[in-house]
Design an enzyme around this catalytic site. Structure first.
Site, PDB file in Angstrom:
ATOM      1  N   HIS A 139       0.805  -1.221   0.000  1.00 16.92           N
ATOM      2  CA  HIS A 139       0.000   0.000   0.000  1.00 16.92           C
ATOM      3  C   HIS A 139       0.836   1.268   0.000  1.00 16.92           C
ATOM      4  O   HIS A 139       0.314   2.358  -0.248  1.00 16.92           O
ATOM      5  CB  HIS A 139      -0.977  -0.001   1.183  1.00 16.92           C
ATOM      6  CG  HIS A 139      -0.348   0.232   2.522  1.00 16.92           C
ATOM      7  ND1 HIS A 139      -0.026  -0.793   3.389  1.00 16.92           N
ATOM      8  CD2 HIS A 139       0.032   1.372   3.154  1.00 16.92           C
ATOM      9  CE1 HIS A 139       0.497  -0.295   4.487  1.00 16.92           C
ATOM     10  NE2 HIS A 139       0.550   1.012   4.367  1.00 16.92           N
ATOM     11  N   ASP A 169       0.135  -7.642   1.309  1.00 13.73           N
ATOM     12  CA  ASP A 169       0.536  -6.244   1.475  1.00 13.73           C
ATOM     13  C   ASP A 169       2.062  -6.087   1.466  1.00 13.73           C
ATOM     14  O   ASP A 169       2.624  -5.373   2.298  1.00 13.73           O
ATOM     15  CB  ASP A 169      -0.045  -5.659   2.765  1.00 13.73           C
ATOM     16  CG  ASP A 169      -0.020  -4.132   2.758  1.00 13.73           C
ATOM     17  OD1 ASP A 169       0.203  -3.548   1.687  1.00 13.73           O
ATOM     18  OD2 ASP A 169      -0.193  -3.519   3.839  1.00 13.73           O
ATOM     19  N   SER A 247       4.823   2.452   7.931  1.00 15.60           N
ATOM     20  CA  SER A 247       4.485   1.310   7.087  1.00 15.60           C
ATOM     21  C   SER A 247       5.660   0.901   6.212  1.00 15.60           C
ATOM     22  O   SER A 247       6.241   1.727   5.502  1.00 15.60           O
ATOM     23  CB  SER A 247       3.291   1.652   6.194  1.00 15.60           C
ATOM     24  OG  SER A 247       2.133   1.815   6.965  1.00 15.60           O
TER      25      SER A 247
END
Length: 403
Positions: A139, A169, A247
């Site tokens: 993402h 992911d 992230s």
């Protein structure tokens, strides 16, 4: 008359002498007691010099000026990168502008002026090998038109996305920076235990090179429990602070080895973050580097873990549209049209009990069984339908869209 005076003088002299004698006796006694209350001075031989040095150091010096966190971060910090992304999106033109009347009124060129907007994103990642492979979250770089990778020493490189897997992911980005890049040491998530130290490194909220410390809160927290139903992951849960921008960055153990990739947070909770286990990430990264994608098998059912208590609650509800067997298994809530499950004859309301002879008691367990199977593999699925049990043969197919 002189004798009484002389007698008094002798008595006074005797009193003074007695006082002096008692004072001397007390002093000698004190000198004898005090040394016994203190530890004897250490006797040092030629081989015990280190012991003497340690005893002379202050407590803070004995502990050391560098903590294990500092050592861990120094080991991996130069391999942690910042990832900046840019994406151009085009706004939809109002349909009325396509009407000939408005086109004549505003001019033919007006409808062609489609507005666009630049979206910028920020994330983290870490270098896998000296050739310039960077591992991050899907993402972070998904649909990006431009990816810029910035190293801790300030150098920046244009990144090329080599592969993305939305289901886990994960993404691999390649930079051309020579063959002498710092590499993050990878640990093993299979050795991680609840209570182990957890160190998150990344660029939260744009604050580069940020380090937070916590512990591993729990293991194998399913993506369904986290609230990410379109993923197939069992997360490492940690209370090390993870914020937007973290992230893709590494989660380290106390030795400075990567044990996970920081991925998700719960907006409704504080002190809870989730990381993809590094053992899973290593396998996915290898496939992304080789093929650019990862093929995931699927059956095509939306499911729910069923327990006798949950079934009983449903069955005692007069407004319930269906009666459910009060057993342990996986309840089929929906069957995706044209899916392997639909082709095999699975219906909404079925309860999956076994796959290839192994009992299935949770949706997460069934998902893991399917994920670990091969594309095109035929799975023997035992189902409870009403009062009867039936056997179905389902051939897995490739999942085309994670959503």
């Amino acid at each position: 008359m002189r004798f009484p005076k002389l007698s008094r003088s002798f008595r006074q002299l005797g009193t003074h002498v007695l006082a002096i004698a008692l004072g001397v006796l007390l002093t000698v006694s004190t000198l004898q007691v005090l040394p016994s209350q203190a530890e004897p001075a250490p006797t040092v031989t030629a081989g015990d010099s280190s012991n003497l040095i340690a005893q002379r150091q202050s407590p803070s010096a004995a502990i050391g000026s560098t903590s294990f966190v500092t050592a861990a971060v120094n080991r991996v910090g130069s391999a942690v990168v910042r990832i900046d992304t840019e994406r151009t999106i085009t706004r939809r033109v109002d349909p009325f502008m396509e009407d000939p009347f408005f086109r004549r009124f505003f001019g033919e060129g007006f409808s062609q002026q489609i507005p666009s907007e630049q979206l910028r994103g920020l994330g983290s990642g870490f270098i896998l090998d000296k050739s310039g492979l960077v591992l991050t979250n899907a993402h972070v770089v998904d649909k990006a038109d431009k990816v810029t990778v910035r190293l801790k020493d300030g150098r920046t490189f244009e990144g090329k996305v080599q592969g993305i897997d939305e289901v886990t992911d994960l993404a691999v980005v390649k930079i051309n920076a020579g063959n002498d890049l710092p590499v993050a040491p990878l640990g093993s998530s299979s050795n991680v235990q609840v209570g182990d130290w957890a160190i998150a490194v990344g660029n939260p909220l744009g604050f580069d090179n940020t380090v937070t410390l916590g512990i591993v809160s729990t293991l194998k927290r399913s993506s369904a429990q986290v609230g990410i139903s379109d993923k197939r992951l069992d997360f490492i849960q940690t209370d090390a602070a993870i914020n937007p921008g973290n992230s893709g960055g590494p989660l380290l153990n106390g030795q400075g080895e990567v044990i996970g990739i920081n991925t998700a947070i719960r907006p409704d909770a504080m002190g809870i973050g989730f990381a993809i286990p590094i053992d899973k990430a290593k396998a996915i990264a290898a496939q992304l580097q080789r093929d650019g994608k990862v093929a995931h098998p699927y059956l095509g059912v939306q499911m729910l873990t069923l327990t006798p208590d949950l079934a009983k609650q449903n069955n005692t509800d007069p407004n319930s549209p269906i009666q459910i067997p009060e057993i342990n298994g996986v309840f089929v809530m929906r069957v995706v049209p044209n899916s392997p499950a639909a082709s095999a004859g699975i219906r909404r309301g079925d309860v999956i009990l076994q796959v290839d002879g192994k009992p299935i008691t949770s949706a997460e367990q069934l998902q893991n069984v399917v994920e670990d199977s091969r594309l095109g593999q035929v799975l023997q699925v035992k189902v409870q339908r009403g009062n009867q049990t039936q056997q179905f043969s389902i051939r897995t197919a490739e999942l085309q869209n994670a959503s």
